[in-house]
Motif scaffolding. Structure first.
Motif, short mmCIF file in Angstrom:
data_model
loop_
_atom_site.label_atom_id
_atom_site.label_comp_id
_atom_site.label_asym_id
_atom_site.label_seq_id
_atom_site.Cartn_x
_atom_site.Cartn_y
_atom_site.Cartn_z
N UNK B 453 0.92 -1.26 0.06
CA UNK B 453 -0.07 0.06 0.15
C UNK B 453 0.99 1.33 0.07
N UNK B 456 2.00 2.97 -3.31
CA UNK B 456 1.15 3.56 -4.16
C UNK B 456 1.48 5.37 -4.25
N UNK B 457 1.55 5.69 -5.28
CA UNK B 457 1.84 7.25 -5.55
C UNK B 457 1.03 8.06 -4.89
N UNK B 459 -0.08 8.46 -1.86
CA UNK B 459 -1.03 8.11 -0.90
C UNK B 459 -0.56 8.01 0.46
N UNK B 460 -1.02 8.91 1.10
CA UNK B 460 -0.30 8.88 2.67
C UNK B 460 -0.85 7.58 3.53
#
Lengths: 254, 507
Positions: B453, B456-457, B459-460
């Motif tokens: 997870x 993913x670019x 995405x905090x």
């Protein structure tokens, strides 16, 4: 007297950081201590309902919630956290109640869970509230006061606002002015109160998007093996950068 | 979405556990299916015999070079051809008469096809052939393996005999043909020789010598003619300066004297030549003409007068005239000789041409004869080699086929045994749910780990939450584990029971 209080605090919070508290904090504690607690859940009950407590054997889980608490409560002005997901059964309620419970570890803070899941919500079952009035009753019946819809949870410093019994999911409850006044009142009831909204899935329900108006932060729960990257990105877009605090990966398999 | 291989393993286990109900169902159905298959799996028995093909027997080195050993290069293929042909079919049908007699032609064909499918012929070493037969009935397997082996041996020997006999008769036929050709060319040569006697390279040289000799003779005669002509011209010049008649020499006397001279010369020539010799003929003519002149003198008045006048013929003139006449004669003789020599030269030249033609034809005939003779000799030699080879095969000494291992009635079945099914059934059906989970996890685009997870670019990610396990969950999980173990034990017990039944059945 003070000694006993300290011991009690140490026992319940377990973080022993009492001596660093300043005078203001001590007054919060005193104020909070006045909160009515008629029944406290036993460890067995907490285990049964999967609510964390400081002495839980799975300390990794407890610590991870402590970390979430720390990062999500860093700014006191942003004290309304909405927990949502992409699909149903993603563990939003689990995360929401435990985030609230971890906030309640702190003697100077109080937490409240707001169940916005409509009739599907499980908050009233978890905290054994039964058929007591909630949000929907507050909106539909003008006689009901704020105090009537806030209930004890069985956990110290944690209160529960259930959805209630009247009304339906599609009744535009969350855009009602009374809901906004309810939220404003509960936010200011205690000075360091954190409100955790247990919200429906963001991509499926319009309610979640409406609820974003009343919240300060949004947390997205991503369950194990359920969501694709397209869905996650779509959800992140809907939430927007301003309120999106981050995603939580929920490893629990169900 | 998987970021590293270790994650994939962990996720495989997690997913399998998540879908344990399906996994258990899969395990039960697969293992029972395999058990069912193994129960119904036919027991196959294979009986085989091994034949050693020995081509290097004692005769081979002894007859090196003179006999050609017939060899069977690919033994297995050859054996296959033998044991699968029409003759073999009839041979085997004779043995299996009871099974075959009620079948229709089509059924018989299928039956034979079945036998062929169950028969295997293979090279197991450089000179070993294995003939095996596979059947559910061990006795039948042995019967067919044994009979196919016998058939192969007898047919191989016969085939070799046939092969060498064919080779011999072919070479013998060829030798006969060449013998005839040789006789023909011999006769042609004989006939030509008798028709062209002396027409050989040696006589050609003789003719050439003769031509040279004749040409030389013509050249010499030409020179002699030139010489004689010059002499004649000289005498003619002298004669023109001399007076024909001189005093007191009577004409009669002169003629008389001349006749006597000619007579003497004639006598001399006759001692050497025949009367037909040209000089003799000429002299005779001269004598005759002088005699005629003599007889005419008495009648001739003019002459009488001159005689009476007492005039005589000039002796030098007389002599010159005589010489001239002599040279004239010689010249005539030379010219005749040249003419005859030229004719002879023409004859010799045409003869030389004839000889050259004859020599060319002779050379061709000789060549044919030599060629035929060489081939015939070679064929005779080959025919003798073939005869020896044929005799070797007739005496069964060319190739020995020896049964190294007799086909016996097999005791143990071949192919998949119950133990294989048991291993495959238990391990395979246990691994299948994991395998499927692994496959699905590999292609699944959904997130199954916090690490994934985080990749993913934009995405905090706040972190991950592990499972909250409470007592009831533990009880449920332990119950599941116990249930799975129970099912496994039951399935293993079923395999054990079936295996036991199989062992009892075999005993």
């Amino acid at each position: 007297m003070m000694n006993k209080l300290e011991q009690a605090i140490r026992k319940t919070t377990g973080d022993g950081s009492l001596y660093s508290y300043d005078g203001e904090r001590t007054s919060f504690i005193e104020e909070i201590e006045k909160m009515k607690v008629s029944h406290l859940m036993t460890k067995e009950e907490l285990n049964k309902h999967k609510i964390i407590y400081p002495e839980l054997k799975n300390s990794a889980l407890v610590n991870s919630f402590r970390e979430f608490r720390t990062s999500l409560t860093a700014i006191s002005s942003r004290n309304v956290v909405m927990v949502t997901s992409i699909g149903d059964r993603s563990g939003v309620s689990f995360f929401a109640r435990n985030l609230a419970a971890s906030i309640a570890f702190d003697m100077a803070k109080t937490a409240m869970i707001v169940d916005c899941n409509g009739r599907k919500g499980c908050v009233h079952e978890v905290f054994s509230i039964g058929y007591k009035p909630g949000i929907s009753d507050f909106i539909s019946t003008k006689d009901i006061q704020v105090e009537d819809v806030i209930h004890e949870s069985g956990v110290k410093r944690l209160r529960v606002l259930p959805f209630g019994q009247s009304g339906n999911d599609g009744d535009e409850i969350f855009s009602h002015p009374r809901f906004h006044s309810l939220m404003t009142q509960i936010k200011h009831q205690y000075s360091d109160r954190h409100i955790i909204i247990d919200a429906p899935p963001i991509l499926k329900s319009a309610d979640a998007r409406i609820l974003m108006d009343v919240c300060d932060q949004v947390v997205l729960v991503v369950p194990y093996g359920r969501d694709s990257s397209q869905d996650i990105q779509a959800a992140a877009r809907v939430i927007g950068n301003k309120k999106f605090s981050g995603a939580i990966f929920n490893e629990f398999l169900n | 979405m998987i970021t590293n291989p270790l994650d994939l393993v962990v996720i495989t286990f997690k997913d399998t556990w998540k879908r344990k109900e399906l996994g258990i169902l899969m395990f039960i159905s697969l293992s029972i299916f395999v058990l069912f298959v193994s129960w119904n799996w036919p027991k196959m028995y294979v009986s085989s015999s091994i034949i050693e093909v020995d081509e290097q027997n004692i005769l081979t080195p002894l007859l090196e070079g003179s006999a050609i050993a017939t060899s069977i290069k690919n033994h297995a293929r050859n054996a296959e051809q033998i044991v699968f042909n029409k003759y073999a079919m009839n041979y085997i049908f004779d043995i299996l008469q009871e099974d075959v007699e009620t079948l229709s032609d089509k059924q018989k064909e299928d039956y034979w096809e079945d036998i062929r499918d169950n028969t295997s012929v293979e090279n197991t070493g450089s000179n070993l052939i294995r003939i095996s037969y596979k059947s559910v009935d061990p006795v039948r397997a042995q019967l067919l393996a044994e009979n196919l082996t016998n058939l192969f041996i007898s047919e191989s020997v016969n085939e070799k005999k046939r092969e060498s006999e064919n080779a011999y008769s072919f070479i013998a036929r060829q030798a006969g043909d060449y013998h005839e050709k040789l006789l023909k060319s011999e006769n042609a040569l004989k006939e030509f020789r008798s028709n062209n006697l002396g027409a050989d390279p040696a006589s050609s040289a003789v003719v050439n010598d003769r031509i040279l000799e004749l040409q030389r003779s013509i050249e010499q005669s030409g020179l002699a003619i030139n010489e004689a002509q010059i002499r004649m011209e000289n005498i003619d010049a002298q004669l023109s300066g001399e007076a024909e008649v001189s005093a007191h020499l009577s004409r009669e006397g002169q003629i008389q004297e001349r006749i006597s001279v000619l007579q003497t010369k004639l006598d001399m020539l006759r001692m050497t030549y025949l009367d037909t010799y040209p000089d003799i003929i000429i002299i005779k003519d001269q004598i005759e003409s002088l005699k005629t002149t003599m007889s005419n003198i008495g009648k001739d008045e003019t002459y009488k007068i001159s005689q009476n006048q007492g005039g005589q013929l000039n002796p030098l003139f007389q002599e010159l005239r005589a010489k001239r006449s002599q040279f004239k004669t010689e010249l005539a003789a030379l010219k005749t000789r040249v003419k005859e020599t030229r004719q002879l030269l023409g004859d010799e030249k045409s003869r030389a041409r004839q000889i050259n033609n004859a020599v060319a034809v002779y050379a061709q005939l000789t060549r044919d004869y030599d060629g035929n003779q060489a081939l015939y000799r070679k064929l005779l030699k080959q025919r003798e080699s073939a005869r020896v080879s044929m005799n070797i095969d007739i005496a069964n000494q060319g190739m020995t086929l020896q049964i190294k291992e007799q086909a016996i009635v097999p005791v143990r079945p071949v192919g998949l045994q119950f133990i294989h099914f048991a291993i495959f059934g238990l391990v395979g059906s246990l691994l299948t749910p994991f395998g499927l989970s692994f496959l699905m996890a590999s292609i699944d685009g959904r997130y199954k780990s916090e690490q994934a997870l985080k990749t993913m670019n934009g995405l905090p990610v706040l972190g991950g939450v592990s499972a909250y396990r409470n007592k009831s969950m533990n009880i449920v999980d332990v119950s599941w584990l116990a249930f799975i173990a129970l099912i496994f034990v039951v399935v293993v017990a079923m395999y054990g029971y079936v295996g036991w039944l199989k062992v009892l059945g075999q005993a």
